[in-house]
Design a protein around this motif. Structure first.
Motif: not given
Length: 291
Positions: A111, A113-117, A119-120, A174, A178, A182
C-alpha cells in the motif's frame, strides 16, 4: 544634540547560575517522583506477594509485611495450573504476534509503494477496524467460532488477537515504508536486487523501529487480553494467565499471596521483551542504509 549610548540589559548577578544549580537537583527529584508514582503499584504487588495471605487483608494495612514469606513463588511455580496458564499465554501472544507481523509487512509495503484502485478505501477500512472493541463483538465472535467448532481452542484466541491488532501494525508500518525515499529501492534494483530481496535486505532494516513497535504493541495486547479468552476458553488447563490467575481468589478460597506472586511473574515476559529489543529502536534508524 547629545547622543545617548545604548544601554545594556540588566543582568541579575548569579541569577542564571543559581537556576542552573537548582535545576540539577529539581529535575532529578521530579523525575524520581514520577517514576515512583508509576512503580508504586508494582512495588505494592511485590510486597504483597512476600507476605502471608491473611496479612494482605489485615487492618490496618502496612506497606512492609509483618511476616516475610519467601515460599510464595515456589508455590506458584510448582502449581501445575499456573504453568498451564503461562503456556497458553505464551502460545497465544507469540503466535498472534507472528501472524500480525507476517501479514502486516507485505500489506503495508504494497500500500505504500503501489497505487491501485480502492487503495484509499482499503486504508480507511483498516483504520475503521481499529475502532471496534473485542468486548462489543464477543457474542458474535463466540457464535462464529461455535459454528466453526473452534470454541475452547488456541486457534480462536490467536485469530481474534491477530485480527484486532493487525490494523495498528499495518498503519504504523505503512507510515515507515512511505517515509523511505524511492531512490533507495531504485539503487538496490540497479545493484541487482529483486523486489523481494529489496524488501528483506533494504526496507526491513530501515523500518526496524516500526516493526519493533508493532511487535511490542501486538505482544502486550495479546498477553493482556481478557474478555475474549474468558468467553472462548472453557477448560481450566487452556485458560491464559489473565483469566486463570483469578482462580486463586474465589468465594471458597483466598490465596492473595499467590495471586500477587502470579501477577509479578506475569509481567516478567513483557519486561524481558523490552530489554531485548530496546536497543533496536535507535539502532534500526540507520541500519541497512550504509553499504
Amino acid at each position: 544634540m547629545a547622543i545617548l549610548a545604548p544601554t545594556s540589559p540588566t543582568v541579575v548577578p548569579g541569577g542564571a547560575s543559581s537556576w542552573q544549580r537548582s535545576r540539577r537537583f529539581v529535575l532529578p527529584v521530579v523525575g524520581f517522583a514520577v517514576a515512583l508514582a508509576f512503580l508504586a503499584p508494582y512495588i505494592v504487588m511485590l510486597l504483597n506477594s512476600l507476605r502471608p495471605s491473611s496479612d494482605v487483608v489485615q487492618t490496618p494495612p502496612t506497606l512492609l509485611p509483618r511476616t516475610w514469606q519467601l515460599s510464595t513463588y515456589a508455590q506458584v511455580l510448582g502449581d501445575e495450573r499456573f504453568l498451564n496458564y503461562l503456556k497458553t499465554s505464551m502460545i497465544v501472544a507469540v503466535s498472534s504476534t507472528l501472524i500480525v507481523i507476517l501479514v502486516a509487512i507485505p500489506a503495508a509495503y504494497f500500500t505504500a509503494r503501489f497505487r491501485f484502485p480502492g487503495r484509499t478505501a482499503f486504508l480507511l477500512l483498516v483504520l475503521i477496524t481499529q475502532m471496534f472493541s473485542p468486548t462489543s463483538l464477543v457474542v458474535g465472535l463466540y457464535r462464529e467460532f461455535f459454528n466453526l467448532n473452534l470454541v475452547n481452542t488456541y486457534g480462536a484466541i490467536i485469530l481474534t488477537n491477530a485480527a484486532f491488532n493487525l490494523a495498528f501494525a499495518v498503519w504504523i508500518l505503512h507510515g515507515f515504508f512511505s517515509s523511505i525515499p524511492t531512490e533507495v529501492e531504485e539503487a538496490a534494483h540497479l545493484d541487482g536486487c529483486g523486489r523481494l530481496a529489496t524488501l528483506l535486505r533494504i526496507m526491513l532494516p530501515l523500518t526496524l523501529p516500526g516493526i519493533v513497535t508493532a511487535i511490542v504493541f501486538t505482544f502486550i495486547a495479546a498477553w493482556n487480553e481478557y474478555v475474549v479468552a474468558l468467553t472462548l476458553m472453557l477448560d481450566e488447563d487452556k485458560k491464559p494467565l489473565t483469566v486463570g490467575i483469578t482462580s486463586y481468589v474465589t468465594g471458597y478460597e483466598q490465596h492473595w499471596d499467590q495471586l500477587f506472586g502470579a501477577s509479578v511473574i506475569a509481567i516478567i515476559p513483557v519486561v524481558i521483551l523490552f530489554a531485548f529489543i530496546e536497543k533496536h529502536l535507535v539502532g534500526g534508524l540507520t541500519a541497512g542504509s550504509i553499504k
